[in-house]
Each structure stands twice: as C-alpha cells, then as structure tokens.
Design a protein around this motif. Structure first.
Motif, PDB file in Angstrom:
ATOM      1  N   LEU A 159       0.826  -1.204   0.000  1.00  0.00           N
ATOM      2  CA  LEU A 159       0.000   0.000   0.000  1.00  0.00           C
ATOM      3  C   LEU A 159       0.865   1.260   0.000  1.00  0.00           C
ATOM      4  CD1 LEU A 159      -2.709   1.467   0.233  1.00  0.00           C
ATOM      5  CD2 LEU A 159      -2.596   1.123   2.719  1.00  0.00           C
ATOM      6  N   ALA A 160       1.942   1.248   0.768  1.00  0.00           N
ATOM      7  CA  ALA A 160       2.831   2.414   0.803  1.00  0.00           C
ATOM      8  C   ALA A 160       3.421   2.686  -0.575  1.00  0.00           C
ATOM      9  CB  ALA A 160       3.941   2.192   1.829  1.00  0.00           C
ATOM     10  N   HIS A 161       3.827   1.624  -1.278  1.00  0.00           N
ATOM     11  CA  HIS A 161       4.330   1.801  -2.640  1.00  0.00           C
ATOM     12  C   HIS A 161       3.234   2.342  -3.558  1.00  0.00           C
ATOM     13  CE1 HIS A 161       8.435   0.319  -2.632  1.00  0.00           C
ATOM     14  NE2 HIS A 161       8.076  -0.721  -1.901  1.00  0.00           N
ATOM     15  N   LEU A 162       2.026   1.818  -3.439  1.00  0.00           N
ATOM     16  CA  LEU A 162       0.932   2.255  -4.303  1.00  0.00           C
ATOM     17  C   LEU A 162       0.582   3.725  -4.058  1.00  0.00           C
ATOM     18  CD1 LEU A 162      -1.281  -0.937  -4.075  1.00  0.00           C
ATOM     19  CD2 LEU A 162      -0.313  -0.007  -6.192  1.00  0.00           C
ATOM     20  N   ILE A 163       0.568   4.142  -2.808  1.00  0.00           N
ATOM     21  CA  ILE A 163       0.287   5.550  -2.516  1.00  0.00           C
ATOM     22  C   ILE A 163       1.360   6.444  -3.117  1.00  0.00           C
ATOM     23  CG2 ILE A 163       0.163   7.251  -0.650  1.00  0.00           C
ATOM     24  CD1 ILE A 163      -1.172   5.040   1.059  1.00  0.00           C
ATOM     25  N   ASP A 164       2.621   6.026  -3.009  1.00  0.00           N
ATOM     26  CA  ASP A 164       3.718   6.789  -3.608  1.00  0.00           C
ATOM     27  C   ASP A 164       3.547   6.867  -5.122  1.00  0.00           C
ATOM     28  OD1 ASP A 164       6.172   8.113  -3.916  1.00  0.00           O
ATOM     29  OD2 ASP A 164       7.285   6.238  -4.020  1.00  0.00           O
ATOM     30  N   LEU A 165       3.226   5.731  -5.748  1.00  0.00           N
ATOM     31  CA  LEU A 165       3.026   5.722  -7.207  1.00  0.00           C
ATOM     32  C   LEU A 165       1.820   6.569  -7.609  1.00  0.00           C
ATOM     33  CD1 LEU A 165       3.764   1.948  -7.807  1.00  0.00           C
ATOM     34  CD2 LEU A 165       5.056   3.851  -8.805  1.00  0.00           C
ATOM     35  N   LYS A 166       0.767   6.538  -6.802  1.00  0.00           N
ATOM     36  CA  LYS A 166      -0.407   7.381  -7.080  1.00  0.00           C
ATOM     37  C   LYS A 166      -0.026   8.857  -7.036  1.00  0.00           C
ATOM     38  CE  LYS A 166      -4.916   8.693  -5.207  1.00  0.00           C
ATOM     39  NZ  LYS A 166      -5.857   8.551  -4.068  1.00  0.00           N
ATOM     40  N   ASN A 167       0.750   9.247  -6.023  1.00  0.00           N
ATOM     41  CA  ASN A 167       1.162  10.646  -5.894  1.00  0.00           C
ATOM     42  C   ASN A 167       2.053  11.081  -7.048  1.00  0.00           C
ATOM     43  OD1 ASN A 167      -0.256  10.875  -3.500  1.00  0.00           O
ATOM     44  ND2 ASN A 167       1.519  10.469  -2.199  1.00  0.00           N
ATOM     45  N   ARG A 168       2.696  10.116  -7.700  1.00  0.00           N
ATOM     46  CA  ARG A 168       3.540  10.415  -8.863  1.00  0.00           C
ATOM     47  C   ARG A 168       2.787  10.241 -10.182  1.00  0.00           C
ATOM     48  NH1 ARG A 168       7.776   6.244  -6.887  1.00  0.00           N
ATOM     49  NH2 ARG A 168       8.406   6.216  -9.081  1.00  0.00           N
ATOM     50  N   GLY A 169       1.482   9.965 -10.112  1.00  0.00           N
ATOM     51  CA  GLY A 169       0.656   9.891 -11.311  1.00  0.00           C
ATOM     52  C   GLY A 169       0.768   8.610 -12.101  1.00  0.00           C
ATOM     53  N   ALA A 170       1.253   7.530 -11.464  1.00  0.00           N
ATOM     54  CA  ALA A 170       1.461   6.272 -12.193  1.00  0.00           C
ATOM     55  C   ALA A 170       0.311   5.283 -12.026  1.00  0.00           C
ATOM     56  CB  ALA A 170       2.767   5.611 -11.752  1.00  0.00           C
ATOM     57  N   VAL A 171      -0.427   5.378 -10.920  1.00  0.00           N
ATOM     58  CA  VAL A 171      -1.521   4.435 -10.678  1.00  0.00           C
ATOM     59  C   VAL A 171      -2.728   5.192 -10.129  1.00  0.00           C
ATOM     60  CG1 VAL A 171       0.109   2.564 -10.177  1.00  0.00           C
ATOM     61  CG2 VAL A 171      -0.887   3.862  -8.284  1.00  0.00           C
ATOM     62  N   ARG A 172      -3.873   4.512 -10.162  1.00  0.00           N
ATOM     63  CA  ARG A 172      -5.107   5.051  -9.602  1.00  0.00           C
ATOM     64  C   ARG A 172      -5.834   3.903  -8.909  1.00  0.00           C
ATOM     65  NH1 ARG A 172      -9.187   3.205 -12.866  1.00  0.00           N
ATOM     66  NH2 ARG A 172      -8.514   2.473 -14.934  1.00  0.00           N
ATOM     67  N   HIS A 173      -6.877   4.237  -8.171  1.00  0.00           N
ATOM     68  CA  HIS A 173      -7.649   3.162  -7.556  1.00  0.00           C
ATOM     69  C   HIS A 173      -9.115   3.547  -7.459  1.00  0.00           C
ATOM     70  CE1 HIS A 173      -8.341   4.792  -3.405  1.00  0.00           C
ATOM     71  NE2 HIS A 173      -7.332   5.556  -3.749  1.00  0.00           N
ATOM     72  N   GLU A 174      -9.946   2.530  -7.506  1.00  0.00           N
ATOM     73  CA  GLU A 174     -11.371   2.663  -7.229  1.00  0.00           C
ATOM     74  C   GLU A 174     -11.680   1.697  -6.102  1.00  0.00           C
ATOM     75  OE1 GLU A 174     -13.800   2.132 -10.623  1.00  0.00           O
ATOM     76  OE2 GLU A 174     -12.741   3.623 -11.846  1.00  0.00           O
TER      77      GLU A 174
END
Length: 291
Positions: free
Chosen positions: A266-281
């Motif tokens: 989750l920590a990696h995903l949040i970092d990637l989201k903040n960098r515009g690489a991933v999203r979530h629903e």
C-alpha cells in the motif's frame, strides 16, 4: 521464528567504549530478539536511547546499567510501543528529561503491521534535525529520518561515528512502512540522506550492529525500487486488490506476515499514485496509461 540462542536479556553489553546495550525481553516477528536499549556515556552522566516497553524488569536492568551516573536524557527514536513506553516511568524514577522525537498518536483502521503508537509519550524537548544533546564526553545529534513513522529520528554519536538508527535501518530485516503515518517517499528520501553521511557503524533498535552502513543502505534502496517494479508488473496484468498481489510478490513468506507485506505494498501504491502512475477505485488498483 527461530531466534539466536542464549540471548543476554537484561544484561549490559559493552559494544564500544561509550556504548552499552541492554536487550528487553520482548522478542516477536516484528522486534526480532527484542528492543535494544542503548546507554551512552561512561562518566558522570549518560543518555538512554529507546528505553523500550514499560516492563519493570527491563527498567530495572537499565537502572542497574546506569549505576551511580545521572541520566541526562531519555531519548526516543520514535513512539511505537516497543520503543518509548518505558520513558515515562524511567523519568519518574530518576527525574531525567525526555528528549528526542515528537509525540505522535495515530488511529489506523487497517491491519496492524507493527507495534501501535505509545499514547503516554510526552517529551520535555523535541529535537529538530541537526540539534544535539551533550553530556560528559558525549554528544548525540538528531538526524531526522521520517518514513517508518513521521516522527522518526536517528541519533549520531559525534565522538565515535556511530549512528543509532532505531527502526529506520536494521540488519536483520527491512523496515515496515505502514500508511497512513508510514510514508514510502519520505522513507526513500531518508535513506538517501543517510547515504550522504559517513557514519562508521549503525546500532539499530533490533538486530545486530551494521558494520557496512553504506553498502546496506544502497541495498535497501535497491530492494525498495525492485518492490516498486514488482507492483507495476502486477498491475500490468490488470487491475488488482492488494490481497491478490501479496502472495505473488512475497512468495514463500509466512502467511501470518501477509498483513505487514500488504501495508508495504500500500505504501508503494500511494507513492506511485502521488507520482501519477496508478489510480484506484475502492480497493482495486490499476495503472494509468499515457496517451
């Protein structure tokens, strides 16, 4: 988890001329052999780093190690419950000030991956990055290292080149980064900060001393970048929830550690989201594909 035999719980070990180590009796999957409290100084006064859990036997062991010296500072690297709860009773017994990281208490509804935060911690003085505390022949300088927790500090013993790294860098395991307080971007920046230093040895709160600090930090940064690539490869196959990703990314680990692994994912995903690489629903994460 198999631990080393003949652990010297409650006994003072001199690990360099100005540093003694006292092991608390709280071994676990997240604390390894237990929390290591360090007593710094050998003159009229000393500092106690990470006094550990509020275990009466451990507090007595610390006091026996200190002996007739005055405790000039009770210092905490962060406020997980295996690190700081003994600070309050030790201060009550000795009158010593509590100096070090800021207070923090965070509610987290997710699966706990490490010790919860200590609600009793009340510092008399909070050290900012670069500030120091001095005693008889010793100086401890704060090195702000957020990531594992937002209030994490390492403490540098200026006279010997040693760095007390708390849970930021450990030789036996990687540090758990558990959102919402744990932050992967901050953690990577803190590792890069240590990489620029020239500390001789690391003394973590859990596990053996790190005799090759620069090499270990490089390896830890590479490990985290590899995990990030694993996350992206998982999502290349399509949108996924974290519980589906963990068994593929952490093959062979004890399933009881899946919760902790999921927090790091989750920590990696949040970092990637903040960098515009991933999203979530909801709980499902997906890549953001460019045009």
């Amino acid at each position: 988890m198999e631990l080393p035999a003949d652990l010297p719980t409650g006994l003072a070990e001199t690990i360099e001329p100005m540093v003694r180590r006292v092991l608390a009796g709280n071994p676990s999957a997240f604390t390894y052999t237990g929390t290591q409290t360090y007593v710094v100084g050998k003159g009229a006064d000393v500092a106690v780093i990470d006094p550990g859990p509020a275990d009466p036997a451990h507090i007595e062991a610390i006091l026996a190690t200190v002996g007739d010296a005055r405790i000039a500072a009770i210092m905490c690297t962060h406020t997980h419950r295996d690190h700081s709860p003994a600070a309050a009773p030790l201060a009550a017994r000795t009158g010593a000030p509590i100096i070090g990281c800021a207070a923090l208490m965070l509610s987290d509804d997710g699966p706990r991956s490490d010790e919860a935060f200590d609600t009793t911690y009340a510092p008399d003085r909070v050290l900012a990055d670069g500030e120091s505390v001095s005693g008889d022949g010793w100086t401890l300088q704060a090195v702000a290292t957020p990531g594992h927790t937002s209030n994490h500090l390492c403490l540098a013993l200026v006279e010997s080149g040693a760095l007390f790294t708390g849970d930021h860098v450990m030789g036996w395991s990687t540090s758990v980064i558990s959102p919402p307080d744990g932050d992967m971007a901050d953690y990577m920046a803190s590792l890069a900060k240590l990489q620029e230093r020239s500390d001789r040895v690391y003394y973590p709160a859990h596990g053996p001393a790190v005799e090759n600090p620069a090499q270990l930090v490089r390896g830890m940064m590479g490990h985290r970048k590899q995990r990030e690539r694993q996350v992206l490869r998982q999502l290349e196959a399509g949108p996924q929830a974290i519980p589906d990703m963990v068994p593929q990314m952490y093959k062979g680990i004890d399933e009881r550690l899946y919760g902790a692994a999921g927090r790091s994912v989750l920590a990696h995903l949040i970092d990637l989201k903040n960098r515009g690489a991933v999203r979530h629903e909801g709980d499902v994460w997906a890549l953001i594909h460019g045009d």
